[in-house]
Design a protein around this motif. Sequence first.
Motif, short mmCIF file in Angstrom:
data_model
loop_
_atom_site.label_atom_id
_atom_site.label_comp_id
_atom_site.label_asym_id
_atom_site.label_seq_id
_atom_site.Cartn_x
_atom_site.Cartn_y
_atom_site.Cartn_z
N ARG A 13 37.95 37.55 25.29
CA ARG A 13 37.68 36.71 26.55
C ARG A 13 38.56 35.70 26.66
O ARG A 13 38.81 35.20 27.83
CB ARG A 13 36.15 36.12 26.44
CG ARG A 13 35.09 37.04 26.24
CD ARG A 13 33.65 36.42 26.05
NE ARG A 13 32.48 37.43 25.89
CZ ARG A 13 31.68 37.39 26.75
NH1 ARG A 13 31.57 36.55 27.73
NH2 ARG A 13 30.75 38.32 26.76
N VAL B 48 35.49 36.27 21.20
CA VAL B 48 36.07 35.03 22.01
C VAL B 48 37.32 35.10 22.05
O VAL B 48 37.80 34.68 23.50
CB VAL B 48 35.80 33.81 20.79
CG1 VAL B 48 36.60 32.46 21.31
CG2 VAL B 48 34.31 33.39 20.76
N ASP C 54 33.24 30.11 18.64
CA ASP C 54 32.65 31.08 17.38
C ASP C 54 31.46 30.56 17.00
O ASP C 54 30.94 29.65 16.81
CB ASP C 54 33.80 30.90 16.37
CG ASP C 54 33.35 31.40 15.16
OD1 ASP C 54 32.21 32.16 15.03
OD2 ASP C 54 34.06 31.57 14.09
N GLU D 45 33.90 35.76 16.79
CA GLU D 45 35.21 35.64 16.96
C GLU D 45 36.23 36.18 17.72
O GLU D 45 36.86 36.03 18.58
CB GLU D 45 35.95 34.99 15.46
CG GLU D 45 37.31 34.83 15.32
CD GLU D 45 37.89 34.70 13.91
OE1 GLU D 45 38.67 35.85 13.59
OE2 GLU D 45 37.92 33.62 13.29
N LEU E 227 34.54 28.57 25.06
CA LEU E 227 34.33 29.58 24.15
C LEU E 227 34.37 29.09 22.73
O LEU E 227 35.04 28.27 22.26
CB LEU E 227 35.13 30.80 24.60
CG LEU E 227 35.48 31.60 25.58
CD1 LEU E 227 36.75 32.37 25.79
CD2 LEU E 227 34.26 32.49 25.78
N LYS F 179 30.15 33.41 21.11
CA LYS F 179 30.25 34.80 20.69
C LYS F 179 30.82 35.06 19.16
O LYS F 179 31.43 33.84 18.76
CB LYS F 179 31.23 35.39 21.81
CG LYS F 179 30.48 35.32 23.01
CD LYS F 179 29.48 36.26 23.44
CE LYS F 179 29.00 36.44 24.95
NZ LYS F 179 27.78 37.09 24.87
N ALA G 168 38.78 27.12 23.76
CA ALA G 168 38.24 27.86 22.62
C ALA G 168 38.23 27.19 21.57
O ALA G 168 38.82 26.20 21.38
CB ALA G 168 38.76 29.34 22.57
#
Length: 314
Positions: free
Chosen positions: A84, A81, A49, A78, A47, A76, A93
């Motif tokens: 998720r 993220v 930002d 912040e 993931l 995605k 991430a």
Amino acid sequence: MFKNLKFSIIKIIIAILLLVMAFMACKKEDNTKNKKETILVGKTSILVDESIFPIADDEVSVFESQYDAKIKLIAKPESDVINRLISNEAQIAILSRKLTKEEETVFINKKITPKITAFATDAVVLIINKEAKDTLVDLQEVIYLLQGKPSKIKGLVFENPNSSTVNYMSHLAGVKNDKIKGVFSLNSHEDVLKYITENPGLIGVVGLNSIVQPTPSMELYNGKFKVMAVKNVKKDKANLRYYKPTQSNLAEGLYPLSRELYLLNYQGADGLGMGFASFIAGEIGQRIILKSGLLPIRIPSRTVTIRKEILNTK
């Protein structure tokens, strides 16, 4: 009769060869599926930002070219993220901050110790229409606006209400409610650039990485906006100088809206997360960051060859 027998034997041989080929193909497919993930081999999702997707994408491209690995980047805002990550849609991430203690609770309960790697310094950048005469901004005036106090600034435009830039600036101003008069949120970085080029007087708020490595669609706005210099009251109280988000100013801590980038690994075991973290924090990964316009955590080494004589090749 012999002709028929010979033809039958040929058909049997062909059938056997086809069976062998099919078996080998299935075996190869099984081996691929069962290939164990290591720090340099396998598949995983990360993931990221969306405001720092360009540098993450560059790092992944080079990493995949050197190792038998496949990394899927999921870009995605912040807040999305983090949600998720907590819901286990992915275990790795790339963000501009670490998780808070409250956000880490789910991992603490699972007894997963995160492996956090800082790898670059990015910045929150303030931009304005190219026709603007004044490209200097007092950070205190920005904070006043966010706090709902009287300010000399007409308005701020963010790319997304759940973005890292909104969270960063809200934290800086000590406010939680982003629904303040004079503060607007759109849908993307491109929307911010478009809005700023069409509405003089307003200030756009974006991530540095998104403008030093713009997408093809964002390149349409190159030359139509200016990056503002920000007054650093804390660092330079005497002269009250203004600083732009250059690599040298980030390195010296002069630009007041800098932010570190992190790879957060919650895999809980050795895997691609560990290998990729070592890569981006290593020599090659740091060179990629230096070239991108961001500031690497450590400046890559440079070998200088000293010659006794200058060779004349003419």
